[in-house]
Design an enzyme around this catalytic site. Sequence first.
Site, short mmCIF file in Angstrom:
data_model
loop_
_atom_site.label_atom_id
_atom_site.label_comp_id
_atom_site.label_asym_id
_atom_site.label_seq_id
_atom_site.Cartn_x
_atom_site.Cartn_y
_atom_site.Cartn_z
N HIS A 1 -105.16 25.35 -67.53
CA HIS A 1 -105.69 24.00 -67.73
C HIS A 1 -106.07 23.38 -66.39
O HIS A 1 -105.23 23.30 -65.50
CB HIS A 1 -104.65 23.12 -68.44
CG HIS A 1 -104.34 23.60 -69.83
ND1 HIS A 1 -103.55 24.70 -70.06
CD2 HIS A 1 -104.74 23.14 -71.04
CE1 HIS A 1 -103.47 24.91 -71.38
NE2 HIS A 1 -104.17 23.98 -71.99
N HIS B 1 -110.35 16.19 -78.45
CA HIS B 1 -109.12 16.99 -78.44
C HIS B 1 -108.13 16.63 -79.55
O HIS B 1 -106.92 16.47 -79.31
CB HIS B 1 -108.43 16.88 -77.07
CG HIS B 1 -107.58 18.08 -76.72
ND1 HIS B 1 -106.28 18.21 -77.17
CD2 HIS B 1 -107.83 19.17 -75.98
CE1 HIS B 1 -105.78 19.34 -76.70
NE2 HIS B 1 -106.70 19.95 -75.97
N HIS C 1 -114.60 22.48 -76.27
CA HIS C 1 -113.18 22.27 -76.60
C HIS C 1 -113.03 20.96 -77.38
O HIS C 1 -112.01 20.27 -77.23
CB HIS C 1 -112.36 22.26 -75.31
CG HIS C 1 -110.89 22.45 -75.48
ND1 HIS C 1 -110.32 23.39 -76.31
CD2 HIS C 1 -109.82 21.80 -74.90
CE1 HIS C 1 -108.99 23.31 -76.23
NE2 HIS C 1 -108.67 22.35 -75.41
N ASP D 1 -108.90 24.99 -69.87
CA ASP D 1 -109.10 24.00 -70.92
C ASP D 1 -108.91 22.58 -70.36
O ASP D 1 -108.26 22.37 -69.34
CB ASP D 1 -108.08 24.20 -72.04
CG ASP D 1 -108.31 25.47 -72.84
OD1 ASP D 1 -109.23 26.24 -72.51
OD2 ASP D 1 -107.54 25.69 -73.79
N ASP D 2 -109.46 21.62 -71.12
CA ASP D 2 -109.16 20.18 -70.97
C ASP D 2 -109.83 19.49 -69.78
O ASP D 2 -109.52 18.34 -69.48
CB ASP D 2 -107.64 19.91 -70.92
CG ASP D 2 -106.94 20.32 -72.21
OD1 ASP D 2 -107.62 20.77 -73.15
OD2 ASP D 2 -105.71 20.20 -72.26
ZN LIG Z 1 -106.79 21.67 -74.85
#
Ligand SMILES: [Zn+2]
Length: 247
Positions: free
Chosen positions: A203, A104, A100, A49-50
Amino acid sequence: MNPWLIGVPAAATIAGSAIAFGAVAPGSQLFGETICHTASPDQLAITFDDGPNPVITPKLLDLLDRYGAKATFFVIGRFVIDCPALTRDIAARGHLLANHTQTHPNLFWMAPSAVRDELKLCQGALQDATSSDAKYFRPPYGFRNPWVVRAARELGMQTVMWTLLPGDWRARSTEWLAERMLPIAQHVQSSVAHTTGDVLCLHDGAHRALGGDRSRTLDALQYWLPRWRDLGLKFVTISEAVSLPAR
Ligand SMILES: [Zn+2]
């Protein structure tokens, strides 16, 4: 207050607990059907993620290549806009790009139209960078409400959670992180027969800004990838590996 919370005063405590569970528990189906494991115990879906993150993602792609591992990247739309070539490289190297959101936010507190905008803007960023839409979506912090999963579905995406969230954003040592990833090997070696496999959530970026340090995530993966491979695990993308949970 969220409009759907109005009118539940008497059962507020019970409802609150149920809502909290439904909003964050990775396996909860209360707020819509989500993918939270792979279809077979020998399939491990590694997800990140991210990102994309120019400091970490290129090294991560090289590491995954060394083990022939395919993964799924839940990217943030505004970082895709900043790093279109890196985003394309993720897909070109056989990994799956997924949504995603654009910025955020915690979607739990957002109105349906704002949720939809967040998902749609990220789809637009992916479309501009790669000429294709995401088919999978993960909500920031895992937070859902009754319209998050539906908004994703209306945009052609299934919502994906996880079986294991080791907490690689915490400022702890590589050893601490590697230890937190131990359950994956334990599941494979367990005498209890499992019918599904793990979805690991790590991440490669930090959602507040590009360039977050995720070197401990790389180091922990460097430790585990050869060990997982030797245990017979296959590293698959979400689209290769999932089936919807039993209802
Ligand atoms: Zn995230």
